[in-house]
Motif scaffolding. Structure first.
Motif, PDB file in Angstrom:
ATOM      1  N   TYR A 105       0.593  -1.466  -0.130  1.00 20.20           N
ATOM      2  CA  TYR A 105      -0.216  -0.081  -0.218  1.00 20.20           C
ATOM      3  C   TYR A 105       1.115   1.449  -0.303  1.00 20.20           C
ATOM      4  O   TYR A 105      -0.113   1.896  -0.789  1.00 20.20           O
ATOM      5  CB  TYR A 105      -1.025  -0.001   1.429  1.00 20.20           C
ATOM      6  N   ASP A 106       1.852   1.184   0.356  1.00 19.40           N
ATOM      7  CA  ASP A 106       2.753   2.500   1.078  1.00 19.40           C
ATOM      8  C   ASP A 106       4.217   2.340  -0.513  1.00 19.40           C
ATOM      9  O   ASP A 106       4.815   3.867  -0.044  1.00 19.40           O
ATOM     10  CB  ASP A 106       3.472   2.277   2.223  1.00 19.40           C
ATOM     11  N   GLY A 107       4.106   1.716  -0.988  1.00 26.51           N
ATOM     12  CA  GLY A 107       5.190   1.609  -1.363  1.00 26.51           C
ATOM     13  C   GLY A 107       6.668   1.005  -0.566  1.00 26.51           C
ATOM     14  O   GLY A 107       6.202   0.294   0.252  1.00 26.51           O
ATOM     15  N   GLY A 108       7.555   1.559  -1.503  1.00 24.45           N
ATOM     16  CA  GLY A 108       9.034   0.961  -0.023  1.00 24.45           C
ATOM     17  C   GLY A 108       9.108  -0.356  -0.274  1.00 24.45           C
ATOM     18  O   GLY A 108      10.220  -0.489   0.554  1.00 24.45           O
ATOM     19  N   TYR A 109       9.247  -1.096  -1.271  1.00 20.77           N
ATOM     20  CA  TYR A 109       8.432  -2.418  -1.314  1.00 20.77           C
ATOM     21  C   TYR A 109      10.616  -2.586  -1.413  1.00 20.77           C
ATOM     22  O   TYR A 109      10.573  -3.800  -1.473  1.00 20.77           O
ATOM     23  CB  TYR A 109       8.156  -3.025  -3.242  1.00 20.77           C
ATOM     24  N   TYR A 110      11.262  -2.102  -1.745  1.00 17.23           N
ATOM     25  CA  TYR A 110      13.278  -2.368  -1.818  1.00 17.23           C
ATOM     26  C   TYR A 110      12.857  -2.263  -0.258  1.00 17.23           C
ATOM     27  O   TYR A 110      14.689  -3.147   0.073  1.00 17.23           O
ATOM     28  CB  TYR A 110      14.101  -1.620  -2.302  1.00 17.23           C
ATOM     29  N   ARG A 111      12.319  -1.926   0.826  1.00 16.07           N
ATOM     30  CA  ARG A 111      13.196  -1.930   2.181  1.00 16.07           C
ATOM     31  C   ARG A 111      12.915  -2.633   3.088  1.00 16.07           C
ATOM     32  O   ARG A 111      11.584  -3.824   3.097  1.00 16.07           O
ATOM     33  CB  ARG A 111      12.119   0.148   2.761  1.00 16.07           C
ATOM     34  N   ALA A 112      13.477  -3.815   3.737  1.00 13.32           N
ATOM     35  CA  ALA A 112      13.682  -4.772   4.163  1.00 13.32           C
ATOM     36  C   ALA A 112      13.059  -4.595   5.246  1.00 13.32           C
ATOM     37  O   ALA A 112      12.089  -5.209   6.415  1.00 13.32           O
ATOM     38  CB  ALA A 112      14.835  -5.361   4.483  1.00 13.32           C
ATOM     39  N   ASP A 113      12.826  -3.529   6.178  1.00 14.82           N
ATOM     40  CA  ASP A 113      11.764  -2.751   7.039  1.00 14.82           C
ATOM     41  C   ASP A 113      10.429  -2.410   7.591  1.00 14.82           C
ATOM     42  O   ASP A 113       9.900  -2.485   8.310  1.00 14.82           O
ATOM     43  CB  ASP A 113      12.739  -1.731   7.548  1.00 14.82           C
ATOM     44  N   GLN A 114       9.828  -2.936   6.356  1.00 18.32           N
ATOM     45  CA  GLN A 114       8.913  -2.933   5.808  1.00 18.32           C
ATOM     46  C   GLN A 114       7.672  -4.361   5.532  1.00 18.32           C
ATOM     47  O   GLN A 114       6.994  -4.414   5.693  1.00 18.32           O
ATOM     48  CB  GLN A 114       8.602  -2.355   4.121  1.00 18.32           C
ATOM     49  N   TYR A 115       9.022  -5.761   5.212  1.00 15.54           N
ATOM     50  CA  TYR A 115       8.466  -6.436   5.644  1.00 15.54           C
ATOM     51  C   TYR A 115       7.870  -7.074   6.715  1.00 15.54           C
ATOM     52  O   TYR A 115       8.983  -6.816   7.960  1.00 15.54           O
ATOM     53  CB  TYR A 115       9.059  -7.040   4.949  1.00 15.54           C
ATOM     54  N   HIS A 116       6.752  -7.852   7.249  1.00 19.35           N
ATOM     55  CA  HIS A 116       6.252  -8.273   8.403  1.00 19.35           C
ATOM     56  C   HIS A 116       6.980  -9.900   8.731  1.00 19.35           C
ATOM     57  O   HIS A 116       7.149 -10.088   9.262  1.00 19.35           O
ATOM     58  CB  HIS A 116       4.491  -8.400   8.319  1.00 19.35           C
ATOM     59  N   TYR A 117       7.062 -10.544   7.715  1.00 20.18           N
ATOM     60  CA  TYR A 117       7.003 -12.153   8.212  1.00 20.18           C
ATOM     61  C   TYR A 117       8.410 -12.342   7.357  1.00 20.18           C
ATOM     62  O   TYR A 117       8.118 -12.439   5.532  1.00 20.18           O
ATOM     63  CB  TYR A 117       5.849 -12.816   7.195  1.00 20.18           C
ATOM     64  N   TRP A 118       9.495 -12.913   7.245  1.00 19.64           N
ATOM     65  CA  TRP A 118      10.308 -13.743   6.772  1.00 19.64           C
ATOM     66  C   TRP A 118      10.410 -15.081   6.984  1.00 19.64           C
ATOM     67  O   TRP A 118       9.965 -15.830   8.132  1.00 19.64           O
ATOM     68  CB  TRP A 118      11.249 -13.181   7.417  1.00 19.64           C
ATOM     69  N   GLY A 119      10.868 -15.755   6.104  1.00 19.40           N
ATOM     70  CA  GLY A 119      11.597 -17.250   6.075  1.00 19.40           C
ATOM     71  C   GLY A 119      13.021 -16.662   6.824  1.00 19.40           C
ATOM     72  O   GLY A 119      13.355 -16.547   7.063  1.00 19.40           O
ATOM     73  N   GLN A 120      13.287 -18.084   6.653  1.00 20.15           N
ATOM     74  CA  GLN A 120      14.530 -18.930   7.320  1.00 20.15           C
ATOM     75  C   GLN A 120      15.906 -18.880   7.059  1.00 20.15           C
ATOM     76  O   GLN A 120      16.678 -18.869   7.409  1.00 20.15           O
ATOM     77  CB  GLN A 120      14.794 -19.983   8.247  1.00 20.15           C
ATOM     78  N   GLY A 121      16.035 -18.343   5.418  1.00 21.12           N
ATOM     79  CA  GLY A 121      16.932 -18.171   4.815  1.00 21.12           C
ATOM     80  C   GLY A 121      17.608 -19.444   3.717  1.00 21.12           C
ATOM     81  O   GLY A 121      17.171 -20.831   4.256  1.00 21.12           O
ATOM     82  N   THR A 122      17.452 -19.294   2.276  1.00 23.15           N
ATOM     83  CA  THR A 122      18.875 -20.517   1.770  1.00 23.15           C
ATOM     84  C   THR A 122      19.329 -19.512   1.303  1.00 23.15           C
ATOM     85  O   THR A 122      19.328 -19.004   0.801  1.00 23.15           O
ATOM     86  CB  THR A 122      17.135 -21.028   0.957  1.00 23.15           C
ATOM     87  N   GLN A 123      20.834 -20.818   1.866  1.00 19.89           N
ATOM     88  CA  GLN A 123      22.241 -20.195   1.286  1.00 19.89           C
ATOM     89  C   GLN A 123      22.488 -21.113  -0.385  1.00 19.89           C
ATOM     90  O   GLN A 123      21.805 -21.749  -1.207  1.00 19.89           O
ATOM     91  CB  GLN A 123      22.719 -21.291   2.064  1.00 19.89           C
ATOM     92  N   VAL A 124      22.583 -19.681  -1.608  1.00 19.77           N
ATOM     93  CA  VAL A 124      22.685 -19.893  -2.594  1.00 19.77           C
ATOM     94  C   VAL A 124      24.303 -19.440  -2.984  1.00 19.77           C
ATOM     95  O   VAL A 124      24.601 -18.723  -2.035  1.00 19.77           O
ATOM     96  CB  VAL A 124      21.766 -18.860  -3.656  1.00 19.77           C
ATOM     97  N   THR A 125      25.152 -20.420  -3.388  1.00 22.40           N
ATOM     98  CA  THR A 125      26.385 -20.608  -3.704  1.00 22.40           C
ATOM     99  C   THR A 125      27.114 -20.453  -4.811  1.00 22.40           C
ATOM    100  O   THR A 125      26.965 -21.393  -5.514  1.00 22.40           O
ATOM    101  CB  THR A 125      27.404 -21.135  -2.670  1.00 22.40           C
ATOM    102  N   VAL A 126      27.524 -19.663  -5.101  1.00 23.39           N
ATOM    103  CA  VAL A 126      28.108 -19.849  -6.419  1.00 23.39           C
ATOM    104  C   VAL A 126      29.564 -19.641  -6.543  1.00 23.39           C
ATOM    105  O   VAL A 126      30.343 -18.779  -6.091  1.00 23.39           O
ATOM    106  CB  VAL A 126      27.433 -18.233  -7.445  1.00 23.39           C
ATOM    107  N   SER A 127      29.737 -20.325  -7.700  1.00 27.31           N
ATOM    108  CA  SER A 127      31.710 -20.812  -7.360  1.00 27.31           C
ATOM    109  C   SER A 127      31.952 -20.883  -9.839  1.00 27.31           C
ATOM    110  O   SER A 127      30.915 -21.149 -10.318  1.00 27.31           O
ATOM    111  CB  SER A 127      31.749 -21.939  -6.665  1.00 27.31           C
TER     112      SER A 127
END
Length: 128
Positions: A105-127
């Protein structure tokens, strides 16, 4: 109970591809923005891509991934995907899926502090 769970990370070579999945539960999908962020060691969490849960499925991308990454969603599966092609060494990071009504609703889609819920993360490694 709200859950946001990422999967699909792993090891890839430069120029290769990976597809990340973000399975959600306990969320309503009106007025919702879904996004991917990433965080490399010693770096701040940065925006990667976002998609609105609307008829238009408006998408947003960081300049660093435009033309290489594609964010999409499957309404029936309540799942958001990040297709990553032409991977570069600098894509190495922990990738997080996030959800926000405020960003929708407010924009700021690029701001992490706008997000309520987060996953645990998944590692991506590029070599090389």
């Amino acid at each position: 109970q709200v859950q946001v769970v990422e999967s699909g990370g792993g090891l890839a070579q430069t120029g290769g591809s990976l597809r990340l999945s973000c399975v959600t539960s306990g969320l309503t999908f009106s007025g919702l923005m879904m996004a991917w962020f990433r965080q490399a060691p010693g770096k701040e969490r940065e925006f990667v891509a976002a998609i609105s849960w609307s008829a238009t499925r408006t998408t947003y991308y960081a300049d660093s991934v435009k033309g290489r990454f594609t964010i999409s969603r499957d309404n029936a599966k309540k799942t958001v995907y990040l297709q990553m092609n032409s991977l570069k060494l600098e894509d190495t990071a922990v990738y997080y899926c996030a959800a926000s009504s405020r960003a929708y609703y407010d924009g700021g889609y690029y701001r992490a502090d706008q997000y309520h819920y987060w996953g645990q993360g998944t590692q991506v490694t590029v070599s090389s």
